[in-house]
Design a protein around this motif. Structure first.
Motif, mmCIF file in Angstrom:
data_model
loop_
_atom_site.group_PDB
_atom_site.id
_atom_site.type_symbol
_atom_site.label_atom_id
_atom_site.label_comp_id
_atom_site.label_asym_id
_atom_site.label_seq_id
_atom_site.Cartn_x
_atom_site.Cartn_y
_atom_site.Cartn_z
ATOM 1 N N PHE B 148 -2.875 -2.567 13.651
ATOM 2 C CA PHE B 148 -3.955 -3.048 12.785
ATOM 3 C C PHE B 148 -4.535 -1.949 11.887
ATOM 4 N N ASP B 149 -3.638 -1.177 11.264
ATOM 5 C CA ASP B 149 -4.075 -0.161 10.304
ATOM 6 C C ASP B 149 -4.671 -0.873 9.086
ATOM 7 N N LEU B 150 -4.031 -1.968 8.673
ATOM 8 C CA LEU B 150 -4.524 -2.798 7.570
ATOM 9 C C LEU B 150 -4.923 -4.160 8.141
ATOM 10 N N ASP B 151 -5.620 -4.974 7.336
ATOM 11 C CA ASP B 151 -5.766 -6.389 7.676
ATOM 12 C C ASP B 151 -5.056 -7.181 6.584
ATOM 13 N N SER B 152 -5.018 -8.505 6.708
ATOM 14 C CA SER B 152 -4.203 -9.286 5.764
ATOM 15 C C SER B 152 -4.633 -9.060 4.316
ATOM 16 N N ILE B 153 -5.926 -8.874 4.113
ATOM 17 C CA ILE B 153 -6.429 -8.701 2.742
ATOM 18 C C ILE B 153 -6.049 -7.323 2.189
ATOM 19 N N SER B 154 -6.185 -6.277 2.996
ATOM 20 C CA SER B 154 -5.754 -4.947 2.547
ATOM 21 C C SER B 154 -4.248 -4.923 2.314
ATOM 22 N N LEU B 155 -3.536 -5.690 3.121
ATOM 23 C CA LEU B 155 -2.076 -5.760 2.978
ATOM 24 C C LEU B 155 -1.700 -6.386 1.629
ATOM 25 N N ALA B 156 -2.373 -7.474 1.271
ATOM 26 C CA ALA B 156 -2.096 -8.101 -0.028
ATOM 27 C C ALA B 156 -2.434 -7.136 -1.163
ATOM 28 N N GLN B 157 -3.542 -6.405 -1.000
ATOM 29 C CA GLN B 157 -3.912 -5.410 -2.018
ATOM 30 C C GLN B 157 -2.828 -4.338 -2.142
ATOM 31 N N THR B 158 -2.286 -3.958 -0.981
ATOM 32 C CA THR B 158 -1.261 -2.908 -0.959
ATOM 33 C C THR B 158 -0.020 -3.353 -1.727
ATOM 34 N N ILE B 159 0.443 -4.573 -1.438
ATOM 35 C CA ILE B 159 1.662 -5.053 -2.099
ATOM 36 C C ILE B 159 1.402 -5.281 -3.588
ATOM 37 N N ARG B 160 0.221 -5.739 -3.899
ATOM 38 C CA ARG B 160 -0.145 -5.933 -5.307
ATOM 39 C C ARG B 160 -0.146 -4.592 -6.051
ATOM 40 N N THR B 161 -0.661 -3.563 -5.381
ATOM 41 C CA THR B 161 -0.654 -2.229 -5.993
ATOM 42 C C THR B 161 0.780 -1.790 -6.278
ATOM 43 N N MET B 162 1.642 -1.983 -5.277
ATOM 44 C CA MET B 162 3.034 -1.559 -5.444
ATOM 45 C C MET B 162 3.704 -2.331 -6.584
ATOM 46 N N ARG B 163 3.432 -3.632 -6.653
ATOM 47 C CA ARG B 163 4.117 -4.452 -7.659
ATOM 48 C C ARG B 163 3.537 -4.245 -9.063
ATOM 49 N N ASP B 164 2.207 -4.266 -9.146
ATOM 50 C CA ASP B 164 1.601 -4.273 -10.487
ATOM 51 C C ASP B 164 1.293 -2.880 -11.024
ATOM 52 N N LYS B 165 0.954 -1.948 -10.127
ATOM 53 C CA LYS B 165 0.681 -0.585 -10.615
ATOM 54 C C LYS B 165 1.896 0.309 -10.472
ATOM 55 N N LYS B 166 2.922 -0.213 -9.801
ATOM 56 C CA LYS B 166 4.174 0.517 -9.597
ATOM 57 C C LYS B 166 3.953 1.862 -8.913
ATOM 58 N N THR B 167 3.055 1.870 -7.924
ATOM 59 C CA THR B 167 2.847 3.089 -7.141
ATOM 60 C C THR B 167 2.673 2.708 -5.669
ATOM 61 N N PHE B 168 2.863 3.703 -4.800
ATOM 62 C CA PHE B 168 2.434 3.541 -3.416
ATOM 63 C C PHE B 168 0.907 3.623 -3.390
ATOM 64 N N LEU B 169 0.310 3.337 -2.230
ATOM 65 C CA LEU B 169 -1.144 3.473 -2.113
ATOM 66 C C LEU B 169 -1.588 4.890 -2.430
ATOM 67 N N SER B 170 -0.719 5.855 -2.149
ATOM 68 C CA SER B 170 -1.052 7.265 -2.384
ATOM 69 C C SER B 170 -1.107 7.582 -3.866
ATOM 70 N N GLY B 171 -0.586 6.689 -4.705
ATOM 71 C CA GLY B 171 -0.535 6.955 -6.134
ATOM 72 C C GLY B 171 0.839 7.451 -6.584
#
Lengths: 151, 343
Positions: B148-171
């Motif tokens: 449980f490092d993330l929850d479902s909402i943080s997880l969606a944010q994470t994948i959205r970041t990867m897809r739309d900003k084309k970066t990992f969470l780290s940038g």
């Protein structure tokens, strides 16, 4: 303590007002202490925060305090440590799926938020916690962020 | 057809490019196409096998051929070990199926999840469902460490970041982003019922483009929920697919109600099963009726049929409901499913 935690949620509006009233003073004091003593008093300050918030909210010292946005119900007491809850497993009586003897932390949170002046803060999305902050003081973090901005 | 003569023209040599991506679509996938074309979609769940045999996956998927638009591959559902969702999806994309990768936050941290997200997209997966996951105590390994490092909402944010900003969470930059259609779940049937539409709003704000709900057996509660969702404008922002279940007997229904977290089954449904001469048939009729009612509700984009250990009846229920009309969802041509068999 569980019963005190439930009391805090029931009186979330009072605790919100109290927080808004004393928080600037606490942060100002901590800024002063930090300027004079640096990090020397971090341990007792952290212990004081843990003691007070532990008593009132069963605070787990995640170091990313969100109480004002979660109806004064600490999300770290959720067995899944969900920061944007609740999950879909809540029992029909509002109790936790994992710990049936505990009221769902997020049922409590939405309930507490409904009584708060700025209760809509619960509707904003929170990202996952920074696990490096575990055991650290949120108060000191906020005070030092203020100082950075001032400089 | 054997493993050596798969028609590459149809399947594609690169599983990451199953179909051309349409204008305004986020993924290459068939599932997104069905929803965006305005069809009433039908999805279902495959039970990943307790086996290393890929055939078993294909046999289970073939039961749904022609009846469903996408197949959810569960990720350690109920905190029980099974073949991984990613592997099931990878096997299914080989034949051109449109699987939905389920990611639960229970077993992996953000480093692992981001790696799997890239891997899934590379293997031709076009859809992902973000879940927090059941607690480890619900499963057969209660001694395991819950992540449980993330929850479902943080997880969606994470994948959205990867897809739309084309970066990992780290940038850190991605050379090619994972083109995934992002989904999330909702349970409108358990407390805090009055806040469930607000919770849906948060899920959509975090990046969910479609929603799959927990079992719906209670129409009045659903109608209230959908009306609130419409008032908040949420049905315009995401495709809301409602879960339906196939109940084999009153006994199972009662067991599920008291033992499966988040399942709400009203007494009148249980009474109907008790009084029926053929409870199994009655369970399928109930499911088909609910699907018909769902199709009439403004803002409901589809039905998600969950028929654990009753998978052979999914086709029957879909047919009975008539929700597909004349439409026949895509299915692969019949194969002998010996691809990759270990002998």
């Amino acid at each position: 303590m569980y019963s005190v935690r439930l009391f805090a949620v029931r009186h979330s509006r009072f605790f919100e007002a109290l927080y808004n009233f004393v928080n600037p003073a606490i942060l100002a004091t901590l800024r002063g202490i930090t300027r004079v003593f640096g990090k020397k008093l971090d341990a007792p300050i952290t212990a004081a925060e843990a003691g007070l918030k532990g008593l009132l909210f069963d605070c787990q010292m995640c170091g990313n305090c969100a109480l004002s946005k979660t109806g004064m119900s600490c999300p770290m007491n959720c067995p899944k440590t969900i920061r944007n809850g609740p999950c879909g497993g809540v029992r029909a009586n509002g109790m936790c799926e994992v710990k049936p003897e505990m009221r769902c932390v997020w049922v409590a949170a939405w309930d507490g938020a409904s009584r708060m002046k700025d209760g809509d803060a619960i509707k904003s999305v929170e990202f996952a916690v920074d696990h490096r902050d575990k055991g650290r003081s949120t108060w000191l973090k906020l005070a030092r962020e203020d100082m950075k901005q001032d400089n | 057809m054997s493993s050596t003569d798969i028609d590459v023209g149809k399947v594609g040599t690169n599983p990451g490019d199953p179909l051309p991506r349409l204008e305004g679509h986020v993924s290459h996938g068939r599932f997104e196409r069905v929803l965006k074309a305005g069809h009433f979609a039908v999805t279902t769940e495959i039970a990943p096998p307790d086996s290393a045999d890929p055939d078993e996956v294909l046999v289970r998927a073939a039961m749904f051929d022609g009846y469903v638009d996408a197949i959810n591959a569960t990720d350690g559902s109920g905190a029980h070990c099974h073949m991984s969702s990613l592997a099931v999806c990878a096997i299914l994309t080989r034949l051109g199926y449109s699987p939905i990768l389920q990611i639960s936050c229970r077993d992996r941290n953000r480093i692992s999840i981001q790696g799997d997200t890239l891997g899934a997209a590379a293997l031709g997966v076009c859809n992902v469902l973000c879940l927090t996951g059941d607690d480890v105590g619900a499963g057969d390994h209660p001694e395991a460490k819950p992540v449980f490092d993330l929850d479902s909402i943080s997880l969606a944010q994470t994948i959205r970041t990867m897809r739309d900003k084309k970066t990992f969470l780290s940038g850190r930059k991605l050379d090619l982003e994972p083109r995934l259609f992002i989904g999330s779940s909702i349970n409108p049937f358990v407390p805090p019922i009055e806040n469930r539409a607000d919770q849906l709003a948060k899920k959509i704000a975090s990046g969910a483009e479609y929603i799959q709900s927990q079992y719906c057996f209670d129409m009045p509660v659903l109608k209230d929920f959908m009306s609130r969702a419409r008032d908040l404008g949420l049905t315009e922002e995401a495709f809301i697919i409602i879960g339906v279940g196939v109940l084999p007997s009153a006994k199972t229904a009662k067991w599920m109600r008291s033992n499966v977290p988040g399942v709400h089954i009203p007494d009148d449904i249980i009474r109907r099963l008790e009084q029926a001469e053929k409870p199994k048939l009655e369970g399928r009729k109930i499911c088909a009726e609910i699907m018909q009612q769902l199709k009439e509700i403004d803002g409901v984009a589809g039905a998600h049929v969950m028929a654990y250990r009753q998978e052979q009846w999914v086709g029957d229920v879909v047919k009975r409901s008539g929700v597909l009309g004349d439409r026949k969802p895509w299915a692969p041509e019949k194969t002998d499913t010996t691809i990759g068999t270990v002998s």
